[in-house]
Design an enzyme around this catalytic site. Structure first.
Site, PDB file in Angstrom:
ATOM      1  CB  SER A  89     -20.238 -36.663 -80.525  1.00  0.00           C
ATOM      2  OG  SER A  89     -19.326 -36.128 -81.452  1.00  0.00           O
ATOM      3  CD  GLU A  90     -16.870 -30.162 -79.868  1.00  0.00           C
ATOM      4  OE1 GLU A  90     -16.676 -29.195 -80.612  1.00  0.00           O
ATOM      5  OE2 GLU A  90     -16.193 -30.397 -78.862  1.00  0.00           O
ATOM      6  CG  ASN A  91     -20.505 -34.320 -84.103  1.00  0.00           C
ATOM      7  OD1 ASN A  91     -20.314 -34.831 -83.008  1.00  0.00           O
ATOM      8  ND2 ASN A  91     -20.556 -35.020 -85.208  1.00  0.00           N
TER       9      ASN A  91
END
Length: 216
Positions: free
Chosen positions: A46-48
Site C-alpha cells: 500500500s503506497e501509504n
C-alpha cells in the site's frame, strides 16, 4: 456500483495475479483484493507505507492506525513492514512492484489511463498514480464500466488529464474483461448477463472480440 459487483471485480483480478508477486493496491475496488486471495500468497503493498498487507480485520479488532490507501481497516501479514512515504515510492519508482491494480476515471482504447483529476473540480493532487503507471511492471484496471452519471469510462480518447503514457495491460469491470495489446482493446471475457451489442452501447472505445463470445 453494488458491493456485489465490486467484489466480483476483485475476485476476477485475483485470477490474474501470480503466486509470490509484489502487488500494489490502489484506492477503491483494488483494496478489496486481500479478502479474496484464498490460498494464493502475494506480497501486497500500500503506497501509504505498508508491505505485507492482510485482509480486513474482524470488527472487534479494527485499529484505525492501520489502514489501506482507501482508509479502510486492514491487517498485517507475518513479516510485514511499515515505512515512510519516501521508502514506499522508492519501491514503486525503482521497479520493485510486479503489478499495480488501479481504479480509473477513464481509460482509452489504447490502454492510457486517467485516474487523478476531473477538469474544473478541486483535487488534492496526483498522489501515486503517475509513479505507479510508470514504475509497475504490469497494470491492471479495476473499475465500474460507467461513471455514476452513466458516462462511458472506456473512451476513444481521454478527456481527463492523463496519468502517464504507459499503457494498461488489462481492465476488469462488472461486465467484462479487456486486454490491451499493440494499442488495441480486445474483449476476452463477459462477466454479466449482457450481449455484445449492449456492451458496445455502453463502451465508447472500440474493441475487438472473438466470435465465440457471442451468445447463441
Amino acid at each position: 456500483m453494488r458491493q456485489a459487483d465490486r467484489i466480483k471485480i476483485a475476485k476476477r483480478i485475483v485470477q490474474e495475479l501470480e503466486e509470490g508477486q509484489t502487488v500494489n493496491l490502489g484506492v477503491g475496488i483494488p483494496t478489496l483484493i486481500p479478502d479474496y486471495l484464498g490460498d494464493k500468497h502475494l506480497i501486497l503493498q500500500s503506497e501509504n507505507g505498508l508491505l505485507g498487507m492482510g485482509p480486513t480485520p474482524p470488527a472487534d479488532e479494527v485499529n484505525m492506525d492501520l489502514i489501506s490507501a482507501s482508509k479502510a481497516p486492514i491487517t498485517m501479514e507475518i513479516g510485514a513492514s511499515l515505512f515512510d512515504s519516501s521508502s514506499s515510492f522508492a519501491m514503486i519508482r525503482g521497479g520493485h512492484i510486479d503489478v499495480a491494480v488501479l481504479g480509473v476515471l477513464q481509460v482509452d482504447q489504447t490502454g492510457e489511463i486517467a485516474n487523478w483529476a476531473v477538469p474544473g473540480e478541486t483535487i488534492l493532487g496526483v498522489g501515486g498514480a503517475m509513479d505507479l503507471v510508470v514504475g509497475a511492471k504490469k497494470i491492471i484496471i479495476a473499475t465500474s464500466h460507467t461513471s455514476k452519471n452513466g458516462e462511458a469510462k472506456f473512451v476513444k480518447e481521454l478527456s481527463f488529464p492523463t496519468s502517464g503514457i504507459t499503457k494498461a495491460d488489462l481492465a476488469v469491470s462488472e461486465h467484462a474483461v479487456f486486454k490491451f495489446e499493440e494499442g488495441r482493446m480486445k474483449l476476452v471475457e463477459i462477466l454479466s448477463d449482457i450481449s455484445i451489442e449492449e456492451l458496445q452501447e455502453m463502451t465508447e472505445a472500440a474493441f475487438t472480440y472473438d466470435r465465440l463470445l457471442v451468445k447463441k
